[in-house]
Design an enzyme around this catalytic site. Structure first.
Site, short mmCIF file in Angstrom:
data_model
loop_
_atom_site.label_atom_id
_atom_site.label_comp_id
_atom_site.label_asym_id
_atom_site.label_seq_id
_atom_site.Cartn_x
_atom_site.Cartn_y
_atom_site.Cartn_z
N ASP A 86 0.88 -1.17 0.00
CA ASP A 86 0.00 0.00 0.00
C ASP A 86 0.92 1.22 0.00
O ASP A 86 1.52 1.55 1.03
CB ASP A 86 -0.89 -0.03 1.25
CG ASP A 86 -1.74 1.23 1.39
OD1 ASP A 86 -1.67 2.11 0.51
OD2 ASP A 86 -2.48 1.33 2.39
N LYS B 5 2.92 11.23 -3.25
CA LYS B 5 1.89 10.61 -4.08
C LYS B 5 1.04 11.66 -4.80
O LYS B 5 0.54 11.42 -5.89
CB LYS B 5 1.02 9.74 -3.19
CG LYS B 5 0.08 8.81 -3.93
CD LYS B 5 -0.56 7.88 -2.92
CE LYS B 5 -1.58 6.97 -3.55
NZ LYS B 5 -2.15 6.08 -2.52
N GLU C 184 -7.17 0.56 -4.59
CA GLU C 184 -7.18 0.46 -3.13
C GLU C 184 -8.51 -0.02 -2.56
O GLU C 184 -8.53 -0.92 -1.72
CB GLU C 184 -6.79 1.82 -2.52
CG GLU C 184 -5.31 2.08 -2.67
CD GLU C 184 -4.94 3.56 -2.57
OE1 GLU C 184 -5.80 4.36 -2.17
OE2 GLU C 184 -3.78 3.89 -2.88
N ASP D 182 -13.10 5.29 1.02
CA ASP D 182 -11.66 5.29 1.25
C ASP D 182 -11.13 6.72 1.25
O ASP D 182 -10.94 7.32 0.20
CB ASP D 182 -10.98 4.45 0.15
CG ASP D 182 -9.46 4.43 0.28
OD1 ASP D 182 -8.92 5.09 1.19
OD2 ASP D 182 -8.83 3.74 -0.53
#
Lengths: 190, 640
Positions: free
Chosen positions: B25, B87, B184, B206
């Site tokens: 992850d 990210k 994800e 999420d």
């Protein structure tokens, strides 16, 4: 490996890649369709050919798996939508819906379309959610009836020309339904 | 002829040997690595027993690189060389990055992707991410004590092609064999699905550090089918930190403006306060700033709820839209899986619970659930299938793919939420006699104008034999693989001339494929939410003006002079408002113009009805319908 739910081995051959969507999904070539069977068969096929099954395989097998999985997805998307399914059936019979774009629609149908659109536009500008929902239910009924008629034309009476007109009307109706849905969604969101 | 050798579904190539594969992850705030051991998915800890690796990379003076907690410690004292939340930069250009003014980094706008200037030179986000991946890979090698066949790396479902490619490149740079990029939310569902052996339709909410994803999945006998996915790639837990940070600045009334170091420190303190507030009624925030001034404030839960309410509602918009894409209502959802540390915020738990009218599922650690699911999928892909653990993931493409056509419009070729892998072909032709080349411009996004979408690639099909206009038949095929990555092939049908491109943003890693006839470029789409909203409103205003103008050109005769002048002056007012950049003013001016056009619209509708009934062919009716639609929908605003 013994998985009690696993399908009996499906013979996956190059022929399948070129097969029509009904053959690919192992279903009779007709409009009326067992949707549960379609869903089941789709999942069963993807279980066998999906690229995830070949993540560690060589390039050729991975490529073949991607092509086949792609084709199965395309077949599934086409067959599970009644409008796309009817269009596909007619195309398979050599009739191109798009090429007949100059066919006149009946004046009654055009008039009813106008009225529909006027009502939707009014309900939208009045922000009348109840009215839009009423229209939504009404068009759902119309669409359902039109598909039942289409099933008879295609599967029983082989009235392809009528079916073409039926499909064209349904294109209007589906588009209208989508617009009503948009309007309902926009209002609910306020 | 047998095309694929399939022995039995689920059989592993080497049944008695365990091939280790890992799930990673790669998060905005924290990263984790997990693997399946003895049939169970476990997150791997460091020597001190910590599972999380803060996604922070520090480039030190001696040329070494620190990753994780050690790098995090330096974030306030060395912010320019300590990169957090990288990210958010993956596959983005400078103008794409929301809140870049709050980032304490020296950003360099390279073509294709932004880079960061550090004391060790300019680093691309791909290189920075690779540092994090290396640390995770080392941890896995140490824990497992043997070779790793490959990794599943998770990405937000809402990542576009450029962001996915950048992630895959980072893994390659770190020496990892990527078995699959996995969304994800899907990974989280896998972790839950196998634990609870549930059937039905689930929502995965999420909220990561930098992105928000919502996915709707159906679980049927071992097949996870993603029905729809949506989200906001510029909204995450970091935004809650920033809300607190802004509140702190307002509250503290500092004597001197905060330095870059102060900002980094206060953002860190804000994050700690946010986390503390999940379990306590109030959180103290203290800090000594560079000026020597001591900041000491306390934030309570009610204040935090008030300043972050807007962010919470912002997540519910994509939730509604995605449910609608799936053709479902909140009550159709059997369970809501919560993912991401930010979902610990009580306000979010409450809002999600109220929306779906049920308690969200929280039995797995929201920080670990994605890595756990990724490891399970990695294990499966590596060929280690235990009986009864045979399942399949059917994921979807999150954003529509299209081609630019004449006039800067986008022709959608693959609609969003199509199940992967997917391919679609479209035919084009030449428009000039003797034309020997054609430009293909691939765009991703939901909007109808090229300028509003993300430009993925431009390439040229050359060597088309000279023919009269319209004689060439050029078939452009899009193929999106199971990772959600696109390749495009253009082929002239009569001669077989072909051009092929793996769509990659050109940020200079290994781009041999794009050289020669192929040239990719990534445009500057903007993600900043407010700028986008303003821009959309300006576009809407422009469209409204154009629509009214074209109506006036056609049907001016339906208006008397006074009516005409009124509409003209409304147009001028709207143009002025649009230039002012004040969104509210634009909206008001649009409403005014709309209102004053009502009567005109009615007259045009009558005219159109008469015209349509006179014609009666599908084309003319389609046109008339279109006209009607244009005039009857008074607000004329673009359909969202």
């Amino acid at each position: 490996m013994s998985d009690s739910k696993a399908a009996p081995g499906i013979a996956i051959t190059a022929d399948l890649l070129g097969a029509d969507f009904f053959t690919l999904l192992g279903l009779p070539k007709r409009f009326e369709l067992d949707i549960a069977g379609l869903n089941e068969r789709f999942r069963q096929l993807q279980r066998e050919v999906h690229p995830d099954r070949f993540a560690a395989a060589d390039d050729a097998a991975r490529r073949a798996s991607m092509m086949l999985a792609t084709q199965i997805n395309a077949a599934y998307q086409t067959l599970r939508s009644p409008l796309k399914r009817a269009t596909y059936l007619l195309e398979q019979a050599g009739i191109d819906i798009g090429a007949e774009s100059n066919t006149a629609m009946s004046a009654d149908f055009l008039m009813s379309q106008m009225m529909w659109r006027e009502q939707v536009a009014d309900a939208r500008s009045d922000k009348n959610l109840a009215e839009l929902e009423r229209l939504q239910a009404e068009i759902a009924d119309d669409i359902r009836d039109a598909y039942s008629d289409l099933a008879v034309m295609l599967d029983q009476e082989n009235r392809t020309q009528d079916a073409v007109e039926g499909v064209r009307c349904l294109m209007f109706l589906e588009k209208l339904r989508e617009e009503i849905e948009d309007a309902v969604f926009a209002l609910e969101d306020l | 002829m047998a095309l694929l050798q399939i022995a039995e579904p689920g059989q592993s190539p080497l049944p008695h040997e365990t091939r280790h594969a890992i799930g990673i992850d790669l998060g905005t705030t924290n990263s984790l690595v997990a693997s399946v051991r003895q049939g169970m998915s476990h997150v791997m800890n460091d020597a001190e027993g910590r599972a999380l690796v803060p996604s922070v990379v520090r480039y030190q003076e001696d040329g070494s690189v620190l990753v994780g907690y050690d790098a995090l410690k330096a974030i306030a004292k060395d912010p320019k060389n300590t990169i957090a939340s990288v990210k958010r930069l993956m596959g983005r250009s400078l103008t794409d990055i929301a809140h870049r003014e709050n980032l304490p980094l020296d950003l360099v706008d390279n073509p294709g992707m932004v880079s960061v200037k550090t004391r060790q030179g300019v680093k691309t986000p791909v290189e920075v991410s690779a540092e994090i991946l290396r640390v995770l890979n080392d941890r896995a090698l140490q824990t497992l004590g043997q070779d790793i066949v490959g990794a599943v790396i998770t990405v937000p479902a809402y990542f576009d092609d450029a962001q996915r490619q950048a992630t895959k490149d980072a893994a390659r740079l770190a020496g990892l064999n990527v078995l699959r990029l996995l969304n994800e939310p899907t990974a989280a569902a896998v972790a839950y699905g196998l634990d609870n052996s549930s059937e039905g339709v689930y929502a995965v909410y999420d909220l990561g550090g930098g992105t928000f994803d919502i996915s709707i999945l159906r679980l049927t006998r071992g097949v996870f089918e993603v029905l729809a996915t949506g989200g906001d790639s510029a909204l995450g837990g970091d935004d809650f930190d920033r809300r607190i940070y802004c509140w702190v600045l307002e509250k503290a009334q500092l004597k001197s403006p905060p330095t870059i170091e102060d900002t980094a420190l206060l953002l860190l303190r804000s994050r700690e306060a946010k986390e503390y507030l999940s379990t306590h009624p109030e959180a103290p925030i203290t800090a000594r700033l560079a000026s020597g001034e001591v900041l000491d404030v306390t934030i309570d839960m009610a204040t935090f709820a008030e300043i972050s309410q807007m962010l919470v509602s912002k997540t519910l918009q994509p939730v509604k839209k995605t449910l609608r894409d799936a053709g479902l209502r909140p009550e159709d959802i059997q369970g809501v899986v919560m993912v991401g540390g930010a979902t610990r915020i009580p306000l979010i738990q409450r809002a999600v619970g109220e929306f779906f009218k049920q308690e969200p599922l929280n039995n797995l650690d929201p920080d670990k659930v994605v890595a756990l699911g990724a490891a399970i999928q990695a294990n499966l892909l590596a060929g280690n299938r235990a009986p009864g653990e045979d399942w399949l993931l059917l994921d979807v493409i999150p954003l529509s793919l299209g081609l630019e056509t004449m006039g800067g419009l986008v022709e959608k070729v693959i609609p969003r939420n199509s199940t992967l892998p997917v391919a679609r072909a479209q035919e084009f032709t030449t428009y000039r006699d003797g034309q020997t080349a054609m430009m293909v411009h691939v765009v991703q996004g939901e909007r109808e104008l090229v300028d509003d979408g993300r430009s993925l690639a431009r390439f040229e099909l050359r060597g088309i034999p000279p023919m009269v206009a319209g004689a060439a038949r050029i078939r452009v095929t899009f193929q999106v693989d199971a990772d959600g990555l696109l390749s495009v092939t253009a082929r002239e049908q009569t001669t077989g001339v072909e051009a092929h491109v793996e769509v990659k943003p050109s940020y200079g890693l290994s781009d041999d494929q794009i050289t020669g006839m192929l040239k990719a470029s990534v445009d500057h789409a903007r993600d900043d939410a407010q700028t986008r909203a303003l821009k959309e409103t300006q576009v809407d205003a422009q469209r409204l003006i154009e629509a009214v103008r074209s109506a006036l050109t056609e049907d001016r005769h339906l208006l008397n002079e006074n009516e005409f002048q009124l509409i003209e002056s409304d147009i001028v007012k709207l143009q002025t408002a649009s230039l002012s950049g004040n969104r509210r003013q634009i909206t008001i001016a649009m409403d005014d113009l709309d209102a004053d056009c009502k009567e005109f619209a009615g007259r045009r509708m009558n005219q159109a009805v008469n015209r349509a009934l006179a014609g009666k062919t599908i084309d003319s009716v389609e046109e008339a319908m279109h006209d009607l639609h244009q005039v009857a929908n008074a607000p004329l605003k673009e359909k969202k």
